[in-house]
Design a protein around this motif. Structure first.
Motif, PDB file in Angstrom:
ATOM      1  N   ILE A   3     -18.139   2.808 -23.821  1.00 23.07           N
ATOM      2  CA  ILE A   3     -17.132   1.916 -23.452  1.00 23.07           C
ATOM      3  C   ILE A   3     -15.870   2.461 -23.490  1.00 23.07           C
ATOM      4  CG2 ILE A   3     -17.315   1.176 -25.929  1.00 23.07           C
ATOM      5  CD1 ILE A   3     -16.498  -1.664 -24.735  1.00 23.07           C
ATOM      6  N   ARG A   4     -14.983   2.144 -22.506  1.00 23.19           N
ATOM      7  CA  ARG A   4     -13.627   2.965 -22.544  1.00 23.19           C
ATOM      8  C   ARG A   4     -12.730   2.073 -23.106  1.00 23.19           C
ATOM      9  NH1 ARG A   4     -13.395   7.475 -20.401  1.00 23.19           N
ATOM     10  NH2 ARG A   4     -11.134   7.509 -20.763  1.00 23.19           N
ATOM     11  N   LEU A   5     -12.141   2.583 -24.047  1.00 22.82           N
ATOM     12  CA  LEU A   5     -10.991   1.698 -25.093  1.00 22.82           C
ATOM     13  C   LEU A   5      -9.719   2.025 -25.169  1.00 22.82           C
ATOM     14  CD1 LEU A   5     -13.231   1.696 -28.444  1.00 22.82           C
ATOM     15  CD2 LEU A   5     -13.139  -0.050 -26.605  1.00 22.82           C
ATOM     16  N   PRO A   6      -8.774   1.009 -24.628  1.00 19.26           N
ATOM     17  CA  PRO A   6      -7.341   1.749 -24.555  1.00 19.26           C
ATOM     18  C   PRO A   6      -6.674   2.210 -25.782  1.00 19.26           C
ATOM     19  CG  PRO A   6      -7.495  -0.737 -24.564  1.00 19.26           C
ATOM     20  CD  PRO A   6      -9.008  -0.350 -24.721  1.00 19.26           C
ATOM     21  N   ARG A   7      -5.842   3.110 -25.615  1.00 19.74           N
ATOM     22  CA  ARG A   7      -4.994   3.578 -26.844  1.00 19.74           C
ATOM     23  C   ARG A   7      -3.517   3.007 -26.838  1.00 19.74           C
ATOM     24  NH1 ARG A   7      -9.299   4.336 -29.921  1.00 19.74           N
ATOM     25  NH2 ARG A   7     -10.313   6.278 -29.810  1.00 19.74           N
ATOM     26  N   THR A 324      -5.821 -12.057 -36.927  1.00 17.03           N
ATOM     27  CA  THR A 324      -6.337 -11.886 -35.756  1.00 17.03           C
ATOM     28  C   THR A 324      -7.539 -11.046 -35.616  1.00 17.03           C
ATOM     29  OG1 THR A 324      -4.115 -12.303 -34.900  1.00 17.03           O
ATOM     30  CG2 THR A 324      -5.553 -11.328 -33.182  1.00 17.03           C
ATOM     31  N   GLY A 325      -7.322  -9.797 -36.161  1.00 20.26           N
ATOM     32  CA  GLY A 325      -8.564  -8.827 -36.423  1.00 20.26           C
ATOM     33  C   GLY A 325      -9.649  -9.475 -36.945  1.00 20.26           C
ATOM     34  N   VAL A 326      -9.355 -10.283 -38.063  1.00 21.40           N
ATOM     35  CA  VAL A 326     -10.608 -10.640 -38.917  1.00 21.40           C
ATOM     36  C   VAL A 326     -11.333 -11.657 -38.046  1.00 21.40           C
ATOM     37  CG1 VAL A 326     -10.977 -12.310 -40.607  1.00 21.40           C
ATOM     38  CG2 VAL A 326      -9.557 -10.538 -41.083  1.00 21.40           C
ATOM     39  N   VAL A 327     -10.721 -12.558 -37.328  1.00 22.66           N
ATOM     40  CA  VAL A 327     -11.555 -13.420 -36.367  1.00 22.66           C
ATOM     41  C   VAL A 327     -12.013 -12.605 -35.032  1.00 22.66           C
ATOM     42  CG1 VAL A 327     -11.090 -15.298 -34.666  1.00 22.66           C
ATOM     43  CG2 VAL A 327     -10.052 -15.505 -36.792  1.00 22.66           C
ATOM     44  N   HIS A 353      -4.703  -2.527 -30.475  1.00 21.08           N
ATOM     45  CA  HIS A 353      -5.057  -2.708 -31.899  1.00 21.08           C
ATOM     46  C   HIS A 353      -6.456  -3.387 -32.129  1.00 21.08           C
ATOM     47  CE1 HIS A 353      -4.273  -4.161 -36.177  1.00 21.08           C
ATOM     48  NE2 HIS A 353      -5.019  -5.062 -35.756  1.00 21.08           N
ATOM     49  N   LEU A 354      -6.792  -4.329 -31.184  1.00 19.59           N
ATOM     50  CA  LEU A 354      -8.082  -4.998 -31.051  1.00 19.59           C
ATOM     51  C   LEU A 354      -9.297  -3.872 -31.014  1.00 19.59           C
ATOM     52  CD1 LEU A 354      -7.320  -8.173 -29.234  1.00 19.59           C
ATOM     53  CD2 LEU A 354      -7.041  -8.005 -31.961  1.00 19.59           C
ATOM     54  N   ALA A 355      -8.945  -3.257 -29.923  1.00 16.14           N
ATOM     55  CA  ALA A 355     -10.042  -2.186 -29.555  1.00 16.14           C
ATOM     56  C   ALA A 355     -10.126  -1.159 -30.688  1.00 16.14           C
ATOM     57  CB  ALA A 355      -9.537  -1.327 -28.552  1.00 16.14           C
ATOM     58  N   ARG A 356      -9.316  -0.797 -31.399  1.00 18.53           N
ATOM     59  CA  ARG A 356      -9.270   0.128 -32.452  1.00 18.53           C
ATOM     60  C   ARG A 356     -10.092  -0.486 -33.481  1.00 18.53           C
ATOM     61  NH1 ARG A 356     -10.764   4.923 -34.373  1.00 18.53           N
ATOM     62  NH2 ARG A 356      -9.799   5.324 -35.996  1.00 18.53           N
ATOM     63  N   SER A 379     -16.274  -8.097 -22.329  1.00 19.43           N
ATOM     64  CA  SER A 379     -15.653  -9.067 -21.674  1.00 19.43           C
ATOM     65  C   SER A 379     -14.372  -9.160 -22.033  1.00 19.43           C
ATOM     66  CB  SER A 379     -16.411 -10.380 -22.198  1.00 19.43           C
ATOM     67  OG  SER A 379     -16.237 -10.729 -23.609  1.00 19.43           O
ATOM     68  N   LEU A 380     -13.681  -8.955 -23.211  1.00 21.30           N
ATOM     69  CA  LEU A 380     -12.280  -8.998 -23.430  1.00 21.30           C
ATOM     70  C   LEU A 380     -11.485  -8.173 -22.829  1.00 21.30           C
ATOM     71  CD1 LEU A 380     -10.238 -10.339 -25.341  1.00 21.30           C
ATOM     72  CD2 LEU A 380     -10.882  -8.511 -26.931  1.00 21.30           C
ATOM     73  N   LEU A 381     -12.160  -6.723 -22.809  1.00 16.98           N
ATOM     74  CA  LEU A 381     -11.339  -5.651 -21.880  1.00 16.98           C
ATOM     75  C   LEU A 381     -11.528  -6.016 -20.428  1.00 16.98           C
ATOM     76  CD1 LEU A 381     -12.989  -2.585 -23.341  1.00 16.98           C
ATOM     77  CD2 LEU A 381     -10.893  -3.341 -23.852  1.00 16.98           C
ATOM     78  N   ASP A 382     -12.294  -7.001 -19.827  1.00 17.11           N
ATOM     79  CA  ASP A 382     -12.461  -7.314 -18.661  1.00 17.11           C
ATOM     80  C   ASP A 382     -11.110  -8.299 -18.409  1.00 17.11           C
ATOM     81  OD1 ASP A 382     -14.426  -5.902 -17.591  1.00 17.11           O
ATOM     82  OD2 ASP A 382     -15.900  -7.426 -18.223  1.00 17.11           O
ATOM     83  N   VAL A 383     -10.818  -9.293 -19.349  1.00 15.36           N
ATOM     84  CA  VAL A 383      -9.815 -10.263 -19.384  1.00 15.36           C
ATOM     85  C   VAL A 383      -8.591  -9.591 -19.096  1.00 15.36           C
ATOM     86  CG1 VAL A 383      -8.829 -11.961 -20.523  1.00 15.36           C
ATOM     87  CG2 VAL A 383     -11.056 -12.171 -20.164  1.00 15.36           C
TER      88      VAL A 383
END
Length: 388
Positions: A3-7, A324-327, A353-356, A379-383
């Motif tokens: 999966i490709r994760l943004p930095r 936010t990260g917890v949820v 931040h969420l991807a990390r 699905s989040l990355l798609d959004v």
């Protein structure tokens, strides 16, 4: 499959999710430490509300998450800042949360402590109004049978003009409390409105006032929760507590060493725990404490030390947005069906931040179903329009 994760620098990297989670089965109760997880609330994503509306809570999912924590032997610290108290959840919502969670705790035999504050006040308040607000909330918590946590008050921070004002308000409340309470010192990194709490921006001076309040009523203080993200200061403070008063660490940066405690030659003191990071770490944290219960400090640290990188990531400045990260992690772990928050705070952290957070949590094996977590992260990355 990757999966490709943004930095944060605008690049992206390929990450290969793990295929198997860590597996922990709830077993014996925790014995060597008292451990609370400050639990988040689950928003109702279908409520037709505006940013100015009262919080809409999914009560079934919120209570189910508390049952998850209790099932692993953790206590629940309810209606704290992790539950977005003062950041989307008002007193009306918090009072309902306290009632429902306390009733659920009774039904399943779970340990619960609930936050007592002054957030029903709006606008400037007098010291008398602050005392009355605290009294109202203390009475509600005690009526449910839950333990009270006296939270730091924005209204008191604004109204107090001296250390004596704090001593007067807290002394009044401690005399009234029917059972020993937990005192919570929340630093300004979690809430900037609490700068100068206990009467001084100088933490050494403020500490003396804090200790004076405890020393005047040691029989009414079960313990203190310290959230200053300063391990040295917490160690020094717990050495000065009256006998029988516990230190519950709220340090989400240094919790493994603080819970493990000092060597016997240094006094053997240690901290119990009341932590927001134990919301996503619940089963792993409970397993680590069970290892500690056997006297295996090295085994405890081996389990818990690797989680610090995730915690420091979630709690990076501005620290108050750690929720936010917890949820996000609760959604990825399957504890709720969506990634939305009261007050719309799902937007408070960036996509990198969420991807990390996902990458670190997956690496720790925190997701019961890694395939589900990966699908939801995709699905989040798609959004956000991230190319696959």
């Amino acid at each position: 499959m990757t999966i490709r994760l943004p930095r944060a620098d605008g690049s992206s990297t390929a990450y290969e999710p793990r295929t198997e989670p860590l597996s922990f089965t709830a077993s014996a109760p925790l014995t060597s430490r008292t451990v609370f997880s400050a639990a988040h609330v689950v928003a109702d994503p279908y409520a037709d509300i505006s940013p100015d509306s009262p919080a809409a809570v999914d009560w079934d999912a919120t209570l189910a998450f508390r049952r998850h924590l209790w099932s692993h032997g953790l206590g629940v610290a309810e209606a704290m800042d992790t539950a977005q108290r003062g950041m989307g959840l008002d007193w009306a919502g918090a009072s309902e949360l306290i009632r429902r969670s306390a009733a659920e705790a009774k039904a399943v035999g779970g340990r619960i402590a609930c936050g007592v504050g002054t957030d029903q006040l709006t606008g400037p308040a007098s010291l008398a109004s602050v005392r009355s607000a605290y009294e109202e909330q203390l009475a509600l918590v005690e009526s449910t049978g839950a333990q009270a946590i006296l939270m730091a008050s924005r209204a008191l921070a604004a109204a107090a003009t001296s250390a004596e004002d704090y001593l007067d308000v807290y002394g009044h409340l401690l005399r009234q409390a029917s059972e020993p309470v937990i005192l919570h010192w929340l630093g300004p990194m979690f809430d900037p409105a609490l700068e100068g709490y206990w009467g001084s921006p100088d933490l050494d001076v403020a500490t003396e006032t804090f200790l004076e309040a405890i020393a005047a009523h040691p029989d009414k203080v079960d313990g203190i929760k310290v959230s200053l993200l300063d391990a040295r200061r917490e160690v020094e403070l717990r050495r000065r507590l009256p006998r029988g008063v516990r230190c519950y660490t709220g340090d989400d940066f240094n919790y493994p060493e603080l819970i493990a405690g000092e060597e016997p030659t240094a006094g053997g003191r240690f901290s119990h725990a009341l932590l927001g990071i134990f919301d996503p770490l619940g089963p792993l944290a409970a397993e680590a404490v069970r290892v500690l219960d056997t006297g295996d400090t090295a085994g405890f640290r081996k389990l818990l030390d690797p989680t610090v990188e995730l915690s420091r990531h979630l709690f990076q400045p501005p620290t108050r947005f750690y929720k936010t990260g917890v949820v996000l992690l609760a959604w990825l772990a399957g504890h709720q069906s969506h990634f939305s928050m009261v007050g719309g705070l799902q937007s408070a952290r960036s996509l990198p931040h969420l991807a990390r957070a996902y990458e670190l949590a997956d690496g720790l094996g925190l997701f019961p179903d890694p395939v589900l977590a990966e699908a939801r992260m995709r699905s989040l990355l798609d959004v956000y329009g991230v190319p696959r």
